[in-house]
Design a protein around this motif. Structure first.
Motif, PDB file in Angstrom:
ATOM      1  N   VAL A  55       0.873  -1.176   0.000  1.00 53.84           N
ATOM      2  CA  VAL A  55       0.000   0.000   0.000  1.00 53.84           C
ATOM      3  C   VAL A  55       0.908   1.222   0.000  1.00 53.84           C
ATOM      4  N   ILE A  56       0.634   2.153  -0.915  1.00 59.47           N
ATOM      5  CA  ILE A  56       1.370   3.419  -0.971  1.00 59.47           C
ATOM      6  C   ILE A  56       0.434   4.513  -0.479  1.00 59.47           C
ATOM      7  N   THR A  57       0.940   5.340   0.428  1.00 61.88           N
ATOM      8  CA  THR A  57       0.129   6.394   1.032  1.00 61.88           C
ATOM      9  C   THR A  57       0.972   7.641   1.243  1.00 61.88           C
ATOM     10  N   ASN A  58       0.314   8.776   1.358  1.00 62.73           N
ATOM     11  CA  ASN A  58       1.038   9.969   1.806  1.00 62.73           C
ATOM     12  C   ASN A  58       0.486  10.430   3.145  1.00 62.73           C
ATOM     13  N   PRO A  66      -2.901   4.426  16.801  1.00 59.35           N
ATOM     14  CA  PRO A  66      -2.784   3.029  17.234  1.00 59.35           C
ATOM     15  C   PRO A  66      -3.664   2.042  16.468  1.00 59.35           C
ATOM     16  N   LEU A  67      -4.906   2.390  16.170  1.00 58.25           N
ATOM     17  CA  LEU A  67      -5.782   1.453  15.466  1.00 58.25           C
ATOM     18  C   LEU A  67      -5.310   1.207  14.031  1.00 58.25           C
ATOM     19  N   GLU A  68      -4.794   2.254  13.395  1.00 55.33           N
ATOM     20  CA  GLU A  68      -4.288   2.100  12.031  1.00 55.33           C
ATOM     21  C   GLU A  68      -2.993   1.300  12.018  1.00 55.33           C
ATOM     22  N   VAL A  69      -2.129   1.545  12.998  1.00 54.45           N
ATOM     23  CA  VAL A  69      -0.885   0.773  13.098  1.00 54.45           C
ATOM     24  C   VAL A  69      -1.211  -0.709  13.291  1.00 54.45           C
ATOM     25  N   ALA A  70      -2.175  -0.991  14.144  1.00 54.95           N
ATOM     26  CA  ALA A  70      -2.581  -2.383  14.378  1.00 54.95           C
ATOM     27  C   ALA A  70      -3.120  -3.019  13.095  1.00 54.95           C
ATOM     28  N   ALA A  71      -3.901  -2.265  12.331  1.00 50.71           N
ATOM     29  CA  ALA A  71      -4.459  -2.785  11.078  1.00 50.71           C
ATOM     30  C   ALA A  71      -3.356  -3.053  10.053  1.00 50.71           C
ATOM     31  N   ILE A  72      -2.379  -2.163   9.990  1.00 48.76           N
ATOM     32  CA  ILE A  72      -1.254  -2.345   9.066  1.00 48.76           C
ATOM     33  C   ILE A  72      -0.471  -3.601   9.461  1.00 48.76           C
ATOM     34  N   ALA A  73      -0.146  -3.716  10.741  1.00 50.31           N
ATOM     35  CA  ALA A  73       0.619  -4.876  11.227  1.00 50.31           C
ATOM     36  C   ALA A  73      -0.138  -6.180  10.972  1.00 50.31           C
ATOM     37  N   ALA A  74      -1.424  -6.190  11.265  1.00 50.09           N
ATOM     38  CA  ALA A  74      -2.228  -7.408  11.091  1.00 50.09           C
ATOM     39  C   ALA A  74      -2.352  -7.816   9.631  1.00 50.09           C
ATOM     40  N   SER A  75      -2.318  -6.851   8.721  1.00 48.78           N
ATOM     41  CA  SER A  75      -2.488  -7.155   7.293  1.00 48.78           C
ATOM     42  C   SER A  75      -1.289  -7.875   6.705  1.00 48.78           C
ATOM     43  N   GLY A  76      -0.111  -7.617   7.261  1.00 44.84           N
ATOM     44  CA  GLY A  76       1.111  -8.183   6.702  1.00 44.84           C
ATOM     45  C   GLY A  76       1.586  -7.477   5.443  1.00 44.84           C
ATOM     46  N   LEU A  77       0.864  -6.453   5.025  1.00 49.47           N
ATOM     47  CA  LEU A  77       1.227  -5.719   3.805  1.00 49.47           C
ATOM     48  C   LEU A  77       2.411  -4.794   4.053  1.00 49.47           C
ATOM     49  N   HIS A  78       3.207  -4.640   3.013  1.00 48.57           N
ATOM     50  CA  HIS A  78       4.250  -3.620   3.054  1.00 48.57           C
ATOM     51  C   HIS A  78       3.570  -2.265   2.930  1.00 48.57           C
ATOM     52  N   ARG A  79       4.125  -1.275   3.613  1.00 45.86           N
ATOM     53  CA  ARG A  79       3.579   0.084   3.560  1.00 45.86           C
ATOM     54  C   ARG A  79       4.682   1.013   3.087  1.00 45.86           C
ATOM     55  N   VAL A  80       4.384   1.782   2.036  1.00 43.22           N
ATOM     56  CA  VAL A  80       5.328   2.765   1.518  1.00 43.22           C
ATOM     57  C   VAL A  80       4.653   4.123   1.645  1.00 43.22           C
ATOM     58  N   GLU A  81       5.333   5.037   2.327  1.00 46.83           N
ATOM     59  CA  GLU A  81       4.784   6.391   2.446  1.00 46.83           C
ATOM     60  C   GLU A  81       5.734   7.379   1.799  1.00 46.83           C
ATOM     61  N   TYR A  82       5.152   8.451   1.345  1.00 49.79           N
ATOM     62  CA  TYR A  82       5.946   9.566   0.868  1.00 49.79           C
ATOM     63  C   TYR A  82       5.338  10.817   1.468  1.00 49.79           C
ATOM     64  N   ARG A  83       6.174  11.772   1.743  1.00 52.63           N
ATOM     65  CA  ARG A  83       5.693  13.030   2.313  1.00 52.63           C
ATOM     66  C   ARG A  83       5.274  13.956   1.194  1.00 52.63           C
ATOM     67  N   HIS A  84       4.164  14.620   1.421  1.00 55.47           N
ATOM     68  CA  HIS A  84       3.664  15.591   0.456  1.00 55.47           C
ATOM     69  C   HIS A  84       3.329  16.847   1.244  1.00 55.47           C
ATOM     70  N   ASN A  85       4.064  17.891   0.992  1.00 58.56           N
ATOM     71  CA  ASN A  85       3.829  19.153   1.667  1.00 58.56           C
ATOM     72  C   ASN A  85       2.645  19.832   0.981  1.00 58.56           C
ATOM     73  N   HIS A  86       1.490  19.797   1.635  1.00 57.87           N
ATOM     74  CA  HIS A  86       0.258  20.280   1.013  1.00 57.87           C
ATOM     75  C   HIS A  86       0.232  21.781   0.773  1.00 57.87           C
ATOM     76  N   LYS A  87       1.189  22.534   1.337  1.00 52.78           N
ATOM     77  CA  LYS A  87       1.210  23.966   1.023  1.00 52.78           C
ATOM     78  C   LYS A  87       1.628  24.184  -0.422  1.00 52.78           C
ATOM     79  N   HIS A  88       2.277  23.162  -1.012  1.00 49.48           N
ATOM     80  CA  HIS A  88       2.616  23.228  -2.432  1.00 49.48           C
ATOM     81  C   HIS A  88       1.539  22.463  -3.195  1.00 49.48           C
ATOM     82  N   GLY A  89       0.491  23.144  -3.560  1.00 50.12           N
ATOM     83  CA  GLY A  89      -0.608  22.507  -4.280  1.00 50.12           C
ATOM     84  C   GLY A  89      -0.418  22.616  -5.775  1.00 50.12           C
ATOM     85  N   GLY A  90      -1.438  22.281  -6.498  1.00 51.23           N
ATOM     86  CA  GLY A  90      -1.437  22.418  -7.953  1.00 51.23           C
ATOM     87  C   GLY A  90      -0.335  21.637  -8.616  1.00 51.23           C
ATOM     88  N   LEU A  91       0.216  22.203  -9.677  1.00 48.07           N
ATOM     89  CA  LEU A  91       1.232  21.528 -10.467  1.00 48.07           C
ATOM     90  C   LEU A  91       2.499  21.259  -9.658  1.00 48.07           C
TER      91      LEU A  91
END
Length: 153
Positions: A55-58, A66-91
């Motif tokens: 799963v890829i998420t920002n 805690p509930l989301e961490v537990a769900a991620i751990a229980a799923s066994g899925l790899h999690r890839v996150e990237y940071r997105h600074n929302h003050k830089h919108g648009g293009l």
């Protein structure tokens, strides 16, 4: 690998990632009937049941809930996150997201293909600031090598 892009990932990023990662199967939550709006606590179990491996998420705050961490751990899925600074919108915002994911994801996927267990990966963000993305030269103030001097023909 079968990869799910979370709802907070811009849909255009999915199009670009598919072009660059043709050997992988990428789906965006918004493109799967009935998946849009699924809470993260349910999404990971649902994705695992559907055969996704990543799963890829920002949503960088997800790992502080805690509930989301537990769900991620229980799923066994790899999690890839990237940071997105929302003050830089648009293009600029979309470009930053695409650049960060497209530059880092191939490396992350190689790591995941060799992983013996679940991994959590954070992609290093591309700096979208004006100063970081541009190099500007005024040849009248700082002429490059071989630049003709005024009056040279």
């Amino acid at each position: 690998m079968k990869i799910l892009l979370d709802e907070n990932v811009p849909v255009p990023l999915a199009y670009m990632a598919r072009l660059l990662l043709k050997q992988h199967e990428l789906h965006h939550v918004a493109e799967i009937d009935g998946w849009a709006g699924t809470k993260d606590t349910d999404l990971y179990a649902r994705a695992a049941a559907a055969g996704f491996q990543v799963v890829i998420t920002n949503d960088t705050k997800q790992m502080a809930r805690p509930l989301e961490v537990a769900a991620i751990a229980a799923s066994g899925l790899h999690r890839v996150e990237y940071r997105h600074n929302h003050k830089h919108g648009g293009l600029v915002g979309l470009g930053t997201a695409v650049a960060t994911v497209c530059a880092g994801l191939p490396h992350a996927l190689r790591e995941l293909e060799q992983a013996a267990s679940q991994l959590l990966i954070s992609l290093t963000s591309i700096d979208p600031s004006h100063q970081s993305r541009l190099r500007i030269v005024d040849p009248t103030a700082s002429p490059p090598k071989h630049w003709p001097a005024p009056g040279d023909s």
